[in-house]
Design an enzyme around this catalytic site. Structure first.
Site, short mmCIF file in Angstrom:
data_model
loop_
_atom_site.label_atom_id
_atom_site.label_comp_id
_atom_site.label_asym_id
_atom_site.label_seq_id
_atom_site.Cartn_x
_atom_site.Cartn_y
_atom_site.Cartn_z
CB SER A 148 74.09 -82.66 -78.31
OG SER A 148 73.23 -83.71 -78.67
CD GLU A 165 71.73 -79.71 -85.22
OE1 GLU A 165 72.36 -80.72 -84.84
OE2 GLU A 165 71.87 -78.60 -84.69
CG HIS A 203 73.97 -83.42 -83.65
ND1 HIS A 203 73.18 -82.44 -83.11
CD2 HIS A 203 74.38 -84.18 -82.60
CE1 HIS A 203 73.09 -82.60 -81.81
NE2 HIS A 203 73.83 -83.66 -81.47
#
Length: 506
Positions: free
Chosen positions: A196, A320, A422
């Site tokens: 990320s 995600e 995610h």
């Protein structure tokens, strides 16, 4: 001796002193802990505390210490609001790192892990790397760096504006080059990896001239050189932006906020207590380009071939965006009504084209359809585009994590499965926040294979050295993507699955 501080000494004869490892670094000796087949050292300073007059300056060297420093507890996390850390943190004295090494390590590959958290939260100590280090036979370093207003603030004329957190990461990499050999790591075989915001940081370092020579390979997990979002993507009222912002935007925002805080200059701002800055903490979560640290927008730099030529492993998770969409309507999954309204607001005259490309029902519900749109436009396709650009100049292997039911990171709403959301791939490498993942046998096999792939890559630049299913390179003419799911590792047509042709130039 001037400039030398006394370490926190470990009492002779104490349990900690009995058989635990002691390593001498350039700053002094540290005592860690033996943990199974690994040695763990925590809270090692890699730079001076950026407090007082050092607030909003590039990192300075840490002061050396005398005696043996206790390295059995993590250092303070960098200042942040409650979130990933339930109580947050108010500490600016936070430039610490942690080292986890196989107990018998000698010249082992090194993985430097840059945590995610949107550039406003997180800490290296949240990632327990013992499984990663032991199975992969690598030395893992997890790093803190300044966040939010302390890491990415800018003002006209302030040197380092918008990039203090990135400069911290470079200081940590320099510390690794200089010291990791004492922990059994190979200072000439260093992989920078992150997820990320950590992956976006890795991309920044790939395109930063100041990072030249600081690492030998790079891993980008769910974060690219061109990550950006459109209006309303993650919440109603969100405004379109890219993760990396021009310096002028950052410094103008800083000038306005300084005035709101009653300050006309940086000297005044440096005198403010941390508590006075926390209300504007998340106004500065986008690193600046057009700076000495980051001269160009990273997506443009990659497109034009201006990046460090090191092997790259890169990828995303299949779903995600689902955790944001699961809470889109005041904590509940996006409704059909909200979907229709937001689609029109976001895409305007192109809304019908998006409806045609993503018919509600094909993905199950309006919420799942919006999640697919955001996943594809914000995450999957920019990562794919970054891989295409990088593959013109270096070796690239790309993946998609596709476990349909990984261990949860947070409770899922009963009406919306979160899938490979995610950050769900992180369980494959780390115990998170003190928890071990409740893997099924098939998920444990997948985790083992992923650690084997990642650490083979860290060793040689080629994940195929791990054995298991073959993983062809991603090239301009053969953009292969490896799908990683329990007992199902195979190639996937990612650009087709995620509508990347449709999103090109949108």
């Amino acid at each position: 001796m001037a400039g030398v501080v006394a370490a926190v000494l470990v009492p002779a004869g104490s349990a900690a002193a009995a058989g635990d490892p002691v390593v001498r670094t350039g700053g002094g000796a540290v005592r860690g802990q033996a943990a199974g087949n690994t040695h763990v050292f925590q809270g090692i300073p890699y730079a001076a505390p950026p407090v007082g007059d050092l607030r909003w300056r590039d990192p300075r060297p840490a002061a050396p210490w005398s005696g043996v420093r206790d390295a059995t507890q993590p250092g303070p996390a960098c200042a942040q609001l409650p979130g990933e850390l339930p109580d947050g943190s108010t500490s600016e004295d936070c430039l610490y790192l942690n080292v986890t090494a196989p107990a018998t390590a000698t010249k082992r590959p090194v993985v430097v892990w840059v945590h995610g958290g949107g550039f406003f939260m997180g800490a290296g100590s949240n990632y327990d790397a013992r499984r990663f280090a032991e199975r992969g036979d690598v030395v893992v370093v997890t790093v803190n760096y300044r966040l939010g207003v302390f890491g990415f603030f800018g003002m006209p004329g302030l040197a380092g504006s918008g990039t203090f957190g990135l400069a911290d990461q470079q200081a940590a990499l320099r510390w690794v080059r200089a010291n990791i050999g004492a922990f059994g790591g190979d200072p000439r075989n260093v992989t920078i990896a992150g997820q990320s915001a950590g992956a976006m940081s890795v991309c920044a370092q790939l395109t930063s001239p100041a990072a030249a020579g600081l690492f030998d390979k790079a891993v980008l997990q769910s974060g690219s050189c061109a990550t950006g979002y459109l209006d309303n993507f993650e919440y109603r009222g969100e405004r379109a932006a890219t993760i990396f912002q021009p310096l002028s935007s950052v410094t103008e925002e800083g000038k306005e906020i300084a005035a709101d805080l009653g300050c006309a200059d940086v000297a005044c701002l440096r005198r403010l207590p941390v508590a006075d800055l926390m209300p504007v903490h998340q106004a500065f979560i986008q690193p600046a380009y057009g700076t000495p640290t980051l001269p160009r927008y990273p997506g443009d730099a990659v497109r034009d071939g201006r990046f460090h030529r090191v092997p790259v492993l890169s990828g995303t998770t299949h779903d995600e965006a689902r955790p944001w969409v699961a809470a889109y309507d005041q904590g509940a999954p996006m409704s059909q009504r909200t979907f229709d309204e937001v689609l029109d607001e976001t895409f305007g005259a192109s809304a019908d084209q998006v409806r045609s490309e993503y018919p509600v029902g094909a993905d199950g519900t309006a919420a799942l359809t919006w999640a697919a749109i955001v996943t594809d436009r914000m995450w999957a396709c920019p990562q794919y585009t970054t891989s295409r650009g990088l593959s013109a100049g270096t070796s690239v292997h790309q993946y998609e994590f596709a476990d349909p039911a990984p261990p949860p990171l947070s409770p899922a709403p009963p009406t919306m499965p979160l899938g490979a959301q995610h950050a769900s791939d992180l369980w494959s490498f780390f115990d998170l926040g003190g928890y071990q993942p409740p893997f099924t046998p098939a998920q444990q096999r997948l985790s083992n294979q992923m650690i084997d792939y990642w650490t083979a890559f860290a060793t040689t630049g080629d994940p195929n050295r791990a054995g298991g299913p073959g993983w062809p390179r991603f090239t301009q003419h053969h953009p292969y993507v490896q799908s990683l799911a329990p007992d199902d590792i195979t190639g996937v047509a990612l650009a087709t699955e995620h509508h990347c042709t449709f999103w090109a130039n949108r």
